[in-house]
Design a protein around this motif. Structure first.
Motif, PDB file in Angstrom:
ATOM      1  N   GLU A 100      19.565 -20.031  54.067  1.00  0.00           N
ATOM      2  CA  GLU A 100      20.787 -20.816  53.895  1.00  0.00           C
ATOM      3  C   GLU A 100      20.837 -21.446  52.511  1.00  0.00           C
ATOM      4  N   ALA A 101      19.709 -21.967  52.038  1.00  0.00           N
ATOM      5  CA  ALA A 101      19.662 -22.571  50.706  1.00  0.00           C
ATOM      6  C   ALA A 101      19.897 -21.523  49.627  1.00  0.00           C
ATOM      7  N   THR A 102      19.351 -20.335  49.819  1.00  0.00           N
ATOM      8  CA  THR A 102      19.532 -19.259  48.851  1.00  0.00           C
ATOM      9  C   THR A 102      20.979 -18.803  48.820  1.00  0.00           C
ATOM     10  N   GLU A 103      21.596 -18.654  49.983  1.00  0.00           N
ATOM     11  CA  GLU A 103      22.995 -18.246  50.021  1.00  0.00           C
ATOM     12  C   GLU A 103      23.886 -19.285  49.362  1.00  0.00           C
ATOM     13  N   GLU A 104      23.570 -20.552  49.581  1.00  0.00           N
ATOM     14  CA  GLU A 104      24.353 -21.625  48.969  1.00  0.00           C
ATOM     15  C   GLU A 104      24.190 -21.594  47.456  1.00  0.00           C
ATOM     16  N   ALA A 105      22.969 -21.394  46.981  1.00  0.00           N
ATOM     17  CA  ALA A 105      22.715 -21.350  45.547  1.00  0.00           C
ATOM     18  C   ALA A 105      23.290 -20.086  44.923  1.00  0.00           C
ATOM     19  N   ALA A 106      23.370 -19.005  45.690  1.00  0.00           N
ATOM     20  CA  ALA A 106      23.847 -17.735  45.163  1.00  0.00           C
ATOM     21  C   ALA A 106      25.367 -17.677  45.051  1.00  0.00           C
ATOM     22  N   SER A 107      26.051 -18.626  45.645  1.00  0.00           N
ATOM     23  CA  SER A 107      27.501 -18.609  45.550  1.00  0.00           C
ATOM     24  C   SER A 107      27.918 -18.782  44.097  1.00  0.00           C
ATOM     25  N   PRO A 108      28.985 -18.094  43.683  1.00  0.00           N
ATOM     26  CA  PRO A 108      29.386 -18.159  42.287  1.00  0.00           C
ATOM     27  C   PRO A 108      29.833 -19.566  41.894  1.00  0.00           C
ATOM     28  N   VAL A 109      29.537 -19.906  40.666  1.00  0.00           N
ATOM     29  CA  VAL A 109      29.890 -21.215  40.130  1.00  0.00           C
ATOM     30  C   VAL A 109      31.161 -21.052  39.309  1.00  0.00           C
ATOM     31  N   ALA A 110      32.113 -21.941  39.531  1.00  0.00           N
ATOM     32  CA  ALA A 110      33.371 -21.887  38.782  1.00  0.00           C
ATOM     33  C   ALA A 110      33.124 -22.382  37.356  1.00  0.00           C
ATOM     34  N   LEU A 111      33.212 -21.471  36.400  1.00  0.00           N
ATOM     35  CA  LEU A 111      32.971 -21.810  34.999  1.00  0.00           C
ATOM     36  C   LEU A 111      34.259 -21.673  34.208  1.00  0.00           C
ATOM     37  N   ASN A 112      34.474 -22.625  33.329  1.00  0.00           N
ATOM     38  CA  ASN A 112      35.548 -22.514  32.364  1.00  0.00           C
ATOM     39  C   ASN A 112      35.237 -23.403  31.172  1.00  0.00           C
ATOM     40  N   ALA A 113      35.825 -23.061  30.052  1.00  0.00           N
ATOM     41  CA  ALA A 113      35.581 -23.805  28.819  1.00  0.00           C
ATOM     42  C   ALA A 113      36.016 -25.253  28.990  1.00  0.00           C
ATOM     43  N   GLY A 114      35.223 -26.142  28.467  1.00  0.00           N
ATOM     44  CA  GLY A 114      35.528 -27.563  28.528  1.00  0.00           C
ATOM     45  C   GLY A 114      34.821 -28.291  29.657  1.00  0.00           C
TER      46      GLY A 114
END
Length: 102
Positions: A29-43
């Protein structure tokens, strides 16, 4: 007394798979949570694991790696080190580790 020792040994062995399963489930569960994509954008601000701000994200590469400007240099942070902690983009690397990257 010998029968009691045998029962205790059997009870202990029977409990081990349940504990191992529980730990495996928590890790998954911790791995799946960490593996979720992170929303990245400039700024958006990039944080270190200890909660300190590193730098704002200058841009995001086509591969999804954020780039920041540290000490007058453009540094690429590996996306594999990123996670979303309470809505903040957080790297498992420290500011010093990111600044010393080549």
């Amino acid at each position: 007394m010998k029968k009691f020792a045998t029962l205790v040994a059997l009870a202990t062995v029977a409990a081990v798979p349940a504990v191992a399963f529980a730990e495996t489930t928590q890790v998954r569960e911790a791995t799946e949570e960490a593996a979720s994509p992170v929303a990245l954008n400039a700024g958006k601000m990039l944080y270190a694991a200890d909660g300190y701000r590193i730098a704002p994200i200058y841009r995001v590469t086509a591969e999804g790696n954020p780039q920041v400007i540290l000490n007058g240099r453009l540094v690429t942070v590996p996306a594999s080190t990123l996670s979303d902690v309470s809505g903040k983009v957080t790297s498992s690397l420290s500011k010093k580790e990111i600044a010393s990257a080549k």
